[in-house]
Design a protein around this motif. Structure first.
Motif, PDB file in Angstrom:
ATOM      1  N   THR A 218       6.250 -15.194  24.632  1.00 59.23           N
ATOM      2  CA  THR A 218       6.167 -16.498  24.807  1.00 59.23           C
ATOM      3  C   THR A 218       5.068 -17.203  24.117  1.00 59.23           C
ATOM      4  O   THR A 218       5.247 -18.395  23.243  1.00 59.23           O
ATOM      5  CB  THR A 218       5.513 -16.744  26.449  1.00 59.23           C
ATOM      6  N   VAL A 219       4.032 -16.481  23.555  1.00 57.43           N
ATOM      7  CA  VAL A 219       3.005 -16.946  22.782  1.00 57.43           C
ATOM      8  C   VAL A 219       3.673 -17.166  21.318  1.00 57.43           C
ATOM      9  O   VAL A 219       3.189 -18.273  20.658  1.00 57.43           O
ATOM     10  CB  VAL A 219       1.726 -16.004  22.778  1.00 57.43           C
ATOM     11  N   ALA A 220       4.539 -16.402  20.757  1.00 58.47           N
ATOM     12  CA  ALA A 220       5.125 -16.478  19.681  1.00 58.47           C
ATOM     13  C   ALA A 220       5.763 -17.720  19.467  1.00 58.47           C
ATOM     14  O   ALA A 220       5.871 -18.310  18.424  1.00 58.47           O
ATOM     15  CB  ALA A 220       6.189 -15.273  19.484  1.00 58.47           C
ATOM     16  N   LEU A 221       6.216 -18.378  20.887  1.00 61.86           N
ATOM     17  CA  LEU A 221       6.917 -19.888  20.503  1.00 61.86           C
ATOM     18  C   LEU A 221       5.809 -20.885  19.955  1.00 61.86           C
ATOM     19  O   LEU A 221       6.332 -21.663  19.704  1.00 61.86           O
ATOM     20  CB  LEU A 221       7.750 -20.028  21.750  1.00 61.86           C
ATOM     21  N   TRP A 222       4.713 -20.602  20.820  1.00 58.98           N
ATOM     22  CA  TRP A 222       3.683 -21.510  20.619  1.00 58.98           C
ATOM     23  C   TRP A 222       3.523 -22.079  19.067  1.00 58.98           C
ATOM     24  O   TRP A 222       3.428 -23.294  18.758  1.00 58.98           O
ATOM     25  CB  TRP A 222       2.195 -20.918  20.765  1.00 58.98           C
ATOM     26  N   PHE A 223       3.296 -21.120  18.197  1.00 56.87           N
ATOM     27  CA  PHE A 223       3.319 -21.620  16.567  1.00 56.87           C
ATOM     28  C   PHE A 223       4.515 -22.436  15.920  1.00 56.87           C
ATOM     29  O   PHE A 223       4.133 -23.391  15.492  1.00 56.87           O
ATOM     30  CB  PHE A 223       2.968 -20.114  15.853  1.00 56.87           C
ATOM     31  N   PRO A 224       5.686 -22.114  16.134  1.00 56.32           N
ATOM     32  CA  PRO A 224       6.644 -22.861  15.674  1.00 56.32           C
ATOM     33  C   PRO A 224       6.880 -24.391  16.555  1.00 56.32           C
ATOM     34  O   PRO A 224       7.332 -25.150  15.945  1.00 56.32           O
ATOM     35  CB  PRO A 224       8.026 -22.225  15.835  1.00 56.32           C
ATOM     36  N   LEU A 225       6.593 -24.159  17.725  1.00 59.37           N
ATOM     37  CA  LEU A 225       6.857 -25.359  18.763  1.00 59.37           C
ATOM     38  C   LEU A 225       5.742 -26.327  18.483  1.00 59.37           C
ATOM     39  O   LEU A 225       5.995 -27.522  18.016  1.00 59.37           O
ATOM     40  CB  LEU A 225       6.737 -25.129  20.001  1.00 59.37           C
ATOM     41  N   THR A 226       4.459 -25.921  18.258  1.00 54.48           N
ATOM     42  CA  THR A 226       3.488 -26.822  17.896  1.00 54.48           C
ATOM     43  C   THR A 226       3.555 -27.179  16.696  1.00 54.48           C
ATOM     44  O   THR A 226       3.122 -28.334  16.094  1.00 54.48           O
ATOM     45  CB  THR A 226       2.152 -26.146  18.219  1.00 54.48           C
ATOM     46  N   SER A 227       4.269 -26.703  15.659  1.00 55.37           N
ATOM     47  CA  SER A 227       4.481 -26.918  14.287  1.00 55.37           C
ATOM     48  C   SER A 227       5.483 -28.156  14.116  1.00 55.37           C
ATOM     49  O   SER A 227       5.451 -29.301  13.585  1.00 55.37           O
ATOM     50  CB  SER A 227       4.622 -25.981  13.401  1.00 55.37           C
TER      51      SER A 227
ATOM     52  N   ARG B  24       1.449 -34.256  12.049  1.00 57.24           N
ATOM     53  CA  ARG B  24       0.753 -34.175  10.855  1.00 57.24           C
ATOM     54  C   ARG B  24       1.705 -33.371   9.608  1.00 57.24           C
ATOM     55  O   ARG B  24       2.108 -32.433   9.946  1.00 57.24           O
ATOM     56  CB  ARG B  24      -0.575 -33.039  10.810  1.00 57.24           C
ATOM     57  N   GLY B  25       1.828 -34.019   8.723  1.00 58.04           N
ATOM     58  CA  GLY B  25       2.603 -33.475   7.587  1.00 58.04           C
ATOM     59  C   GLY B  25       3.980 -33.262   7.658  1.00 58.04           C
ATOM     60  O   GLY B  25       4.603 -33.487   8.730  1.00 58.04           O
ATOM     61  N   PRO B  26       4.714 -32.671   6.638  1.00 53.96           N
ATOM     62  CA  PRO B  26       5.949 -32.244   6.884  1.00 53.96           C
ATOM     63  C   PRO B  26       6.205 -31.105   7.764  1.00 53.96           C
ATOM     64  O   PRO B  26       5.650 -30.058   7.861  1.00 53.96           O
ATOM     65  CB  PRO B  26       6.480 -31.915   5.527  1.00 53.96           C
ATOM     66  N   ARG B  27       7.172 -31.401   8.843  1.00 52.76           N
ATOM     67  CA  ARG B  27       7.278 -30.373   9.643  1.00 52.76           C
ATOM     68  C   ARG B  27       7.764 -28.807   9.075  1.00 52.76           C
ATOM     69  O   ARG B  27       7.262 -27.823   9.722  1.00 52.76           O
ATOM     70  CB  ARG B  27       8.397 -30.663  11.034  1.00 52.76           C
ATOM     71  N   LEU B  28       8.671 -28.855   8.144  1.00 53.03           N
ATOM     72  CA  LEU B  28       9.009 -27.707   7.725  1.00 53.03           C
ATOM     73  C   LEU B  28       7.858 -26.921   6.982  1.00 53.03           C
ATOM     74  O   LEU B  28       7.638 -25.590   7.152  1.00 53.03           O
ATOM     75  CB  LEU B  28      10.244 -27.930   6.516  1.00 53.03           C
ATOM     76  N   VAL B  29       6.857 -27.616   6.382  1.00 52.33           N
ATOM     77  CA  VAL B  29       5.856 -27.125   5.602  1.00 52.33           C
ATOM     78  C   VAL B  29       4.942 -26.351   6.647  1.00 52.33           C
ATOM     79  O   VAL B  29       4.610 -25.235   6.619  1.00 52.33           O
ATOM     80  CB  VAL B  29       5.144 -27.823   4.862  1.00 52.33           C
ATOM     81  N   GLY B  30       4.694 -27.032   7.905  1.00 51.83           N
ATOM     82  CA  GLY B  30       3.767 -26.522   8.929  1.00 51.83           C
ATOM     83  C   GLY B  30       4.738 -25.421   9.683  1.00 51.83           C
ATOM     84  O   GLY B  30       3.681 -24.207   9.900  1.00 51.83           O
ATOM     85  N   LEU B  31       5.955 -25.603   9.563  1.00 41.52           N
ATOM     86  CA  LEU B  31       6.715 -24.355  10.075  1.00 41.52           C
ATOM     87  C   LEU B  31       6.621 -22.933   9.443  1.00 41.52           C
ATOM     88  O   LEU B  31       6.374 -22.053   9.831  1.00 41.52           O
ATOM     89  CB  LEU B  31       8.037 -24.754  10.379  1.00 41.52           C
ATOM     90  N   VAL B  32       6.525 -23.178   8.162  1.00 44.96           N
ATOM     91  CA  VAL B  32       6.571 -22.184   7.391  1.00 44.96           C
ATOM     92  C   VAL B  32       4.882 -21.285   7.094  1.00 44.96           C
ATOM     93  O   VAL B  32       4.744 -20.171   7.182  1.00 44.96           O
ATOM     94  CB  VAL B  32       6.845 -22.645   5.872  1.00 44.96           C
ATOM     95  N   ARG B  33       4.184 -22.535   7.180  1.00 44.10           N
ATOM     96  CA  ARG B  33       2.845 -21.802   7.220  1.00 44.10           C
ATOM     97  C   ARG B  33       2.342 -21.124   8.522  1.00 44.10           C
ATOM     98  O   ARG B  33       1.564 -20.429   8.452  1.00 44.10           O
ATOM     99  CB  ARG B  33       1.898 -23.191   7.056  1.00 44.10           C
ATOM    100  N   ARG B  34       2.744 -21.648   9.604  1.00 43.88           N
ATOM    101  CA  ARG B  34       2.603 -20.852  10.896  1.00 43.88           C
ATOM    102  C   ARG B  34       3.557 -19.788  11.401  1.00 43.88           C
ATOM    103  O   ARG B  34       3.171 -19.083  12.541  1.00 43.88           O
ATOM    104  CB  ARG B  34       2.620 -21.991  11.995  1.00 43.88           C
TER     105      ARG B  34
END
Length: 185
Positions: free
Chosen positions: A72-81, A86-96
């Motif tokens: 469940t916690v693993a979903l936190w990072f992509p979902l919050t991204s 803030r900024g492009p979503r894809l960049v945030g998704l890759v960073r997280r």
């Protein structure tokens, strides 16, 4: 003391120090928002669990609480991204994504070591997770090396210590998690 106990001791020290560092980030006011504090709190929980994990034997049936929690916690990072403004979503998704992979590895360890999956599938999933964690660890741990070699004077003044420290702890935790994935305990 066996060689395995020495490795377990080093991993325990690494994860305990990482948990203290992440908790420090939660407590200190550094301009963090709720999401960043949540990230650091989740890193604290993960590192704390990893610090004691080498010393506990995994039973035949994995503890469902740990698996469900970290999945469940693993979903936190992509979902919050994705939900961030803030900024492009894809960049945030890759960073997280490395943080999500670490949490997936935490969810996977009791399943893998409990022998719930067949060997081939288990080895494939473990291999992919390990490769992702090692790639992230090496990137994090070596990212500042060229700048550190060329820096004169105090490193903290030259390049700012926050980034390298963060990358060191995240990279070290990823490396330790990869080692834990490969060890049977």
């Amino acid at each position: 003391m066996s060689a395995t106990d020495v490795v377990y001791g080093m991993l325990t020290a690494l994860f305990a120090a990482s948990a203290v560092y992440a908790l420090r980030q939660v407590v200190l006011p550094r301009g963090f928002g709720r999401r960043e504090r949540g990230d650091q709190l989740l890193h604290t929980v993960m590192a704390s669990v990893m610090a004691v994990m080498p010393w506990h034997r995994v039973s035949e049936v994995p503890p469902p609480g740990q698996t469900v929690f970290f999945a469940t916690v693993a979903l936190w990072f992509p979902l919050t991204s994705v939900l961030s403004r803030r900024g492009p979503r894809l960049v945030g998704l890759v960073r997280r994504s490395p943080y999500a992979v670490g949490m997936v590895a935490m969810a996977w360890m009791p399943v893998r070591h409990g022998g719930v999956t067949d060997a081939r599938t288990g080895d494939a999933i473990t291999g992919v997770l390990t490769l992702c964690l090692l790639t992230y660890a090496l990137r994090s741990l070596t990212r500042d090396m060229p700048r550190l070699r060329g820096a004169s004077g105090d490193v903290g003044v030259s390049i700012g210590i926050g980034g390298p420290c963060d990358r060191f702890w995240h990279g070290s935790t990823a490396m330790g998690t990869a080692i834990m994935l490969l060890m049977h305990h």
